[in-house]
Design a protein around this motif. Structure first.
Motif, PDB file in Angstrom:
ATOM      1  N   ILE A 101      -0.635  -8.881   6.731  1.00 51.58           N
ATOM      2  CA  ILE A 101      -1.179  -7.225   6.244  1.00 51.58           C
ATOM      3  C   ILE A 101      -2.517  -7.130   5.626  1.00 51.58           C
ATOM      4  CG2 ILE A 101      -0.507  -5.349   4.747  1.00 51.58           C
ATOM      5  CD1 ILE A 101       2.761  -6.415   5.317  1.00 51.58           C
ATOM      6  N   VAL A 102      -3.109  -7.736   4.395  1.00 54.16           N
ATOM      7  CA  VAL A 102      -3.964  -8.338   3.723  1.00 54.16           C
ATOM      8  C   VAL A 102      -5.581  -7.855   4.666  1.00 54.16           C
ATOM      9  CG1 VAL A 102      -5.273  -8.093   2.374  1.00 54.16           C
ATOM     10  CG2 VAL A 102      -2.793  -8.316   1.435  1.00 54.16           C
ATOM     11  N   ARG A 103      -5.120  -8.934   6.346  1.00 57.66           N
ATOM     12  CA  ARG A 103      -5.838  -9.378   7.581  1.00 57.66           C
ATOM     13  C   ARG A 103      -6.616  -8.099   7.714  1.00 57.66           C
ATOM     14  NH1 ARG A 103      -2.758 -13.414   9.271  1.00 57.66           N
ATOM     15  NH2 ARG A 103      -2.938 -15.627   7.592  1.00 57.66           N
ATOM     16  N   GLN A 104      -5.602  -6.991   8.009  1.00 55.43           N
ATOM     17  CA  GLN A 104      -5.998  -5.841   8.612  1.00 55.43           C
ATOM     18  C   GLN A 104      -6.066  -4.978   7.316  1.00 55.43           C
ATOM     19  OE1 GLN A 104      -3.777  -4.697  12.135  1.00 55.43           O
ATOM     20  NE2 GLN A 104      -3.747  -6.916  11.999  1.00 55.43           N
ATOM     21  N   PHE A 105      -5.742  -4.879   5.969  1.00 59.31           N
ATOM     22  CA  PHE A 105      -5.363  -3.488   5.099  1.00 59.31           C
ATOM     23  C   PHE A 105      -5.578  -3.984   4.410  1.00 59.31           C
ATOM     24  CE2 PHE A 105      -3.365  -2.089   9.027  1.00 59.31           C
ATOM     25  CZ  PHE A 105      -4.408  -0.058   8.501  1.00 59.31           C
ATOM     26  N   PRO A 106      -7.547  -4.467   3.567  1.00 57.70           N
ATOM     27  CA  PRO A 106      -8.236  -6.035   2.572  1.00 57.70           C
ATOM     28  C   PRO A 106      -7.571  -5.232   1.157  1.00 57.70           C
ATOM     29  CG  PRO A 106      -9.251  -5.572   3.819  1.00 57.70           C
ATOM     30  CD  PRO A 106      -8.242  -4.653   4.754  1.00 57.70           C
ATOM     31  N   GLU A 107      -7.190  -3.356   1.234  1.00 51.59           N
ATOM     32  CA  GLU A 107      -7.144  -2.937   0.140  1.00 51.59           C
ATOM     33  C   GLU A 107      -5.218  -2.825  -0.432  1.00 51.59           C
ATOM     34  OE1 GLU A 107     -10.083  -1.499  -1.560  1.00 51.59           O
ATOM     35  OE2 GLU A 107     -10.639  -1.798   0.027  1.00 51.59           O
ATOM     36  N   PHE A 108      -4.733  -3.798   0.749  1.00 54.04           N
ATOM     37  CA  PHE A 108      -3.194  -3.682   0.020  1.00 54.04           C
ATOM     38  C   PHE A 108      -2.942  -4.684  -0.961  1.00 54.04           C
ATOM     39  CE2 PHE A 108       1.329  -4.664   1.411  1.00 54.04           C
ATOM     40  CZ  PHE A 108       1.674  -3.225   1.114  1.00 54.04           C
ATOM     41  N   SER A 109      -2.032  -4.009  -1.871  1.00 56.81           N
ATOM     42  CA  SER A 109      -2.161  -4.513  -2.952  1.00 56.81           C
ATOM     43  C   SER A 109      -0.239  -4.151  -3.462  1.00 56.81           C
ATOM     44  CB  SER A 109      -3.055  -4.431  -4.174  1.00 56.81           C
ATOM     45  OG  SER A 109      -3.393  -3.419  -4.842  1.00 56.81           O
TER      46      SER A 109
ATOM     47  N   ILE B 150      -5.848   4.443   2.522  1.00 50.94           N
ATOM     48  CA  ILE B 150      -6.160   4.790   4.347  1.00 50.94           C
ATOM     49  C   ILE B 150      -7.154   5.490   4.496  1.00 50.94           C
ATOM     50  CG2 ILE B 150      -4.516   5.402   6.222  1.00 50.94           C
ATOM     51  CD1 ILE B 150      -3.835   3.041   4.626  1.00 50.94           C
ATOM     52  N   SER B 151      -7.939   4.948   4.792  1.00 52.21           N
ATOM     53  CA  SER B 151      -9.758   6.323   5.341  1.00 52.21           C
ATOM     54  C   SER B 151      -9.097   7.302   6.455  1.00 52.21           C
ATOM     55  CB  SER B 151     -10.467   5.588   5.943  1.00 52.21           C
ATOM     56  OG  SER B 151      -9.678   4.592   7.165  1.00 52.21           O
ATOM     57  N   ASN B 152      -7.887   7.644   7.389  1.00 51.70           N
ATOM     58  CA  ASN B 152      -7.596   8.496   8.051  1.00 51.70           C
ATOM     59  C   ASN B 152      -6.738   7.873   8.488  1.00 51.70           C
ATOM     60  OD1 ASN B 152      -7.716   6.548  10.662  1.00 51.70           O
ATOM     61  ND2 ASN B 152      -9.895   6.516  10.319  1.00 51.70           N
ATOM     62  N   THR B 153      -5.703   9.510   9.434  1.00 52.86           N
ATOM     63  CA  THR B 153      -4.328   9.588  10.339  1.00 52.86           C
ATOM     64  C   THR B 153      -4.205   8.665  10.849  1.00 52.86           C
ATOM     65  OG1 THR B 153      -4.096  11.680   9.366  1.00 52.86           O
ATOM     66  CG2 THR B 153      -2.699  11.020  11.202  1.00 52.86           C
ATOM     67  N   THR B 154      -5.448   7.865  11.971  1.00 59.22           N
ATOM     68  CA  THR B 154      -5.284   6.944  13.220  1.00 59.22           C
ATOM     69  C   THR B 154      -4.886   5.851  11.446  1.00 59.22           C
ATOM     70  OG1 THR B 154      -6.345   8.061  14.725  1.00 59.22           O
ATOM     71  CG2 THR B 154      -5.780   5.722  14.344  1.00 59.22           C
ATOM     72  N   SER B 155      -5.708   5.683  11.131  1.00 62.75           N
ATOM     73  CA  SER B 155      -5.366   4.238  10.334  1.00 62.75           C
ATOM     74  C   SER B 155      -4.038   4.132   9.830  1.00 62.75           C
ATOM     75  CB  SER B 155      -6.258   4.139   8.974  1.00 62.75           C
ATOM     76  OG  SER B 155      -8.103   4.024   9.846  1.00 62.75           O
ATOM     77  N   PHE B 156      -3.531   4.971   8.769  1.00 66.97           N
ATOM     78  CA  PHE B 156      -1.747   5.562   9.073  1.00 66.97           C
ATOM     79  C   PHE B 156      -0.841   5.007   9.608  1.00 66.97           C
ATOM     80  CE2 PHE B 156       1.720   7.766   7.387  1.00 66.97           C
ATOM     81  CZ  PHE B 156       1.268   6.740   6.520  1.00 66.97           C
ATOM     82  N   TYR B 157      -1.332   5.257  11.112  1.00 67.01           N
ATOM     83  CA  TYR B 157       0.216   5.109  11.859  1.00 67.01           C
ATOM     84  C   TYR B 157      -0.639   3.739  12.046  1.00 67.01           C
ATOM     85  CZ  TYR B 157       1.253  10.071  12.339  1.00 67.01           C
ATOM     86  OH  TYR B 157       1.247  11.537  11.652  1.00 67.01           O
ATOM     87  N   ALA B 158      -1.609   3.143  12.450  1.00 65.57           N
ATOM     88  CA  ALA B 158      -1.537   1.709  12.609  1.00 65.57           C
ATOM     89  C   ALA B 158      -1.320   1.188  11.445  1.00 65.57           C
ATOM     90  CB  ALA B 158      -3.039   1.955  12.379  1.00 65.57           C
ATOM     91  N   PHE B 159      -0.936   1.266   9.712  1.00 62.67           N
ATOM     92  CA  PHE B 159      -0.227   0.945   8.959  1.00 62.67           C
ATOM     93  C   PHE B 159       1.105   0.558   9.060  1.00 62.67           C
ATOM     94  CE2 PHE B 159       1.360   1.083   4.625  1.00 62.67           C
ATOM     95  CZ  PHE B 159       0.901  -0.781   4.335  1.00 62.67           C
ATOM     96  N   ILE B 160       1.570   1.613   9.516  1.00 60.12           N
ATOM     97  CA  ILE B 160       3.164   1.690   9.542  1.00 60.12           C
ATOM     98  C   ILE B 160       3.604   0.815  10.691  1.00 60.12           C
ATOM     99  CG2 ILE B 160       4.949   3.659  10.016  1.00 60.12           C
ATOM    100  CD1 ILE B 160       3.314   3.810   7.296  1.00 60.12           C
ATOM    101  N   GLU B 161       2.933   1.047  11.808  1.00 60.99           N
ATOM    102  CA  GLU B 161       3.402   0.232  12.764  1.00 60.99           C
ATOM    103  C   GLU B 161       3.245  -1.148  12.266  1.00 60.99           C
ATOM    104  OE1 GLU B 161       4.207   0.968  15.689  1.00 60.99           O
ATOM    105  OE2 GLU B 161       4.806   3.283  15.421  1.00 60.99           O
ATOM    106  N   LEU B 162       1.887  -1.617  11.676  1.00 57.03           N
ATOM    107  CA  LEU B 162       1.922  -2.943  11.479  1.00 57.03           C
ATOM    108  C   LEU B 162       3.392  -3.389  10.764  1.00 57.03           C
ATOM    109  CD1 LEU B 162       0.607  -5.613  10.504  1.00 57.03           C
ATOM    110  CD2 LEU B 162      -0.660  -4.869   8.977  1.00 57.03           C
ATOM    111  N   LEU B 163       3.618  -2.482   9.463  1.00 62.65           N
ATOM    112  CA  LEU B 163       4.566  -3.152   8.439  1.00 62.65           C
ATOM    113  C   LEU B 163       6.351  -3.290   9.384  1.00 62.65           C
ATOM    114  CD1 LEU B 163       4.082  -0.532   5.078  1.00 62.65           C
ATOM    115  CD2 LEU B 163       3.213  -3.189   6.037  1.00 62.65           C
ATOM    116  N   LYS B 164       6.316  -2.043  10.594  1.00 61.73           N
ATOM    117  CA  LYS B 164       7.217  -2.681  11.775  1.00 61.73           C
ATOM    118  C   LYS B 164       7.595  -3.829  12.406  1.00 61.73           C
ATOM    119  CE  LYS B 164       8.393   1.201  14.439  1.00 61.73           C
ATOM    120  NZ  LYS B 164       8.020   2.577  15.090  1.00 61.73           N
ATOM    121  N   LYS B 165       6.042  -4.349  13.087  1.00 60.17           N
ATOM    122  CA  LYS B 165       5.800  -5.223  13.477  1.00 60.17           C
ATOM    123  C   LYS B 165       6.431  -6.687  12.480  1.00 60.17           C
ATOM    124  CE  LYS B 165       2.652  -8.147  15.934  1.00 60.17           C
ATOM    125  NZ  LYS B 165       0.807  -8.322  15.859  1.00 60.17           N
TER     126      LYS B 165
END
Length: 325
Positions: A255-263, A275-290
């Motif tokens: 997760i940190v590889r794609q979202f370095p600020e995750f801690s 999260i910088s924008n709405t698109t990134s937020f949805y991408a982050f949620i999809e990554l968690l699901k994956k």
């Protein structure tokens, strides 16, 4: 609306310890202070804050740039400085071998004001600060908190439009600091004063300042309202809890590889991510699901101003040499 203080492209330099090279400590700084606001001047040690305060109150001459007080240039000091009174860090504008009343009388006299002209006003401020029974005591015998209150009382008795406070809560206990916050707010709201605070006390800034300018390495990195800065970081930072309590190390690394600020915050037991924008937020949620990481709760995270200050200074990449103030 015309600002009461207008700082334009201010620059200041000092010689180094060997006295051979000039080092720039304030570098092209501009900002404005409006009437009847509480304005915070912030920055790390050595950022240039105290140098700016000293230039505004006429104790230091800028190398270049302009300072206008009620539209009057700092070059006309006798005229412009009548609008300003200053409380320097460490209560250096008090005489400890004089009584509280004698200090008020002395500094008023320096401005051409007879004590009898301001006696009633001085008594009112002393009552407000809880100092009415201390006015015949030597300042040197008072506590640090009371000395700070005396210094502010002296400044208020000069009846200027602007009060500059350099580190007003330095060395004060929590109770006295809270008292001071209430008094400063009252001074602005009821007595229509403009207050400029140079401070390291981020809680003070968050609770009473309207706007701030942050200085780092001699340069301005941001000027905005406290409210807007808080909103900016609230929107982009989220706190969440996950099922099972913690994410495995392997999943966390991916997760940190794609979202370095995750801690992970071990104190609160929550994960945090910027999260910088709405698109990134949805991408982050999809990554968690994956990764089969299931969220129990997620909400915008309210940072305190100290954290915001730290983030902004860390983002400042200005390559400048600086010295301690």
């Amino acid at each position: 609306m015309n600002p009461i203080i207008d700082v334009q492209n201010l620059t200041a330099s000092f010689k180094d310890k060997k006295g051979k090279t000039f080092i720039r400590v304030v570098n092209d700084v501009s900002f404005q202070v409006q009437e009847e606001e509480i304005f915070g001047l912030l920055g790390p040690n050595g950022a240039g804050k105290s140098s700016i305060i000293r230039m505004i109150c006429g104790l230091l001459i800028p190398k270049s740039g302009g300072i206008f007080i009620k539209g009057i240039s700092y070059q006309k000091r006798m005229e412009s400085l009548k609008y300003i009174s200053t409380v320097l860090e460490g209560n250096r504008n008090l005489y400890w071998r004089m009584t509280v009343k004698e200090n008020i009388s002395y500094f008023a006299g320096n401005r051409g004001i007879q004590f009898k002209e301001i006696k009633d006003q001085a008594d009112e401020w002393l009552r407000l600060f809880g100092l009415e029974e201390k006015k015949s005591e030597l300042v040197g015998n008072l506590s640090r908190g009371m000395q700070q209150k005396v210094a502010i009382t002296v400044a208020l008795c000069l009846n200027t439009k602007v009060i500059l406070l350099d580190e007003p809560t330095l060395g004060l206990d929590v109770k006295t600091t809270n008292e001071l916050k209430k008094i400063l707010t009252k001074i602005r709201n009821e007595f229509k004063k403009t207050i400029i605070i140079s401070t390291h006390d981020m809680k003070l800034v968050e609770e009473i300042c309207d706007r701030v300018v942050i200085i780092d390495r001699g340069k301005k990195i941001v000027e905005d309202t406290v409210e807007k800065l808080m909103e900016l970081f609230q929107i982009k930072t989220y706190a969440m809890s996950v099922k099972g309590g913690e994410i495995s190390e392997k999943k966390l690394n991916r997760i940190v590889r794609q979202f370095p600020e995750f801690s992970y915050d071990s104190t609160s037991g929550l994960y945090r991510v910027d999260i910088s924008n709405t698109t990134s937020f949805y991408a982050f949620i999809e990554l968690l699901k994956k990764e089969k990481v299931y969220i129990d709760s997620i909400e915008p995270d309210r940072l305190d101003f100290e954290k915001i200050f730290t983030i902004l200074c860390e983002r400042n990449q200005v390559d400048a040499v600086h010295v301690q103030e």
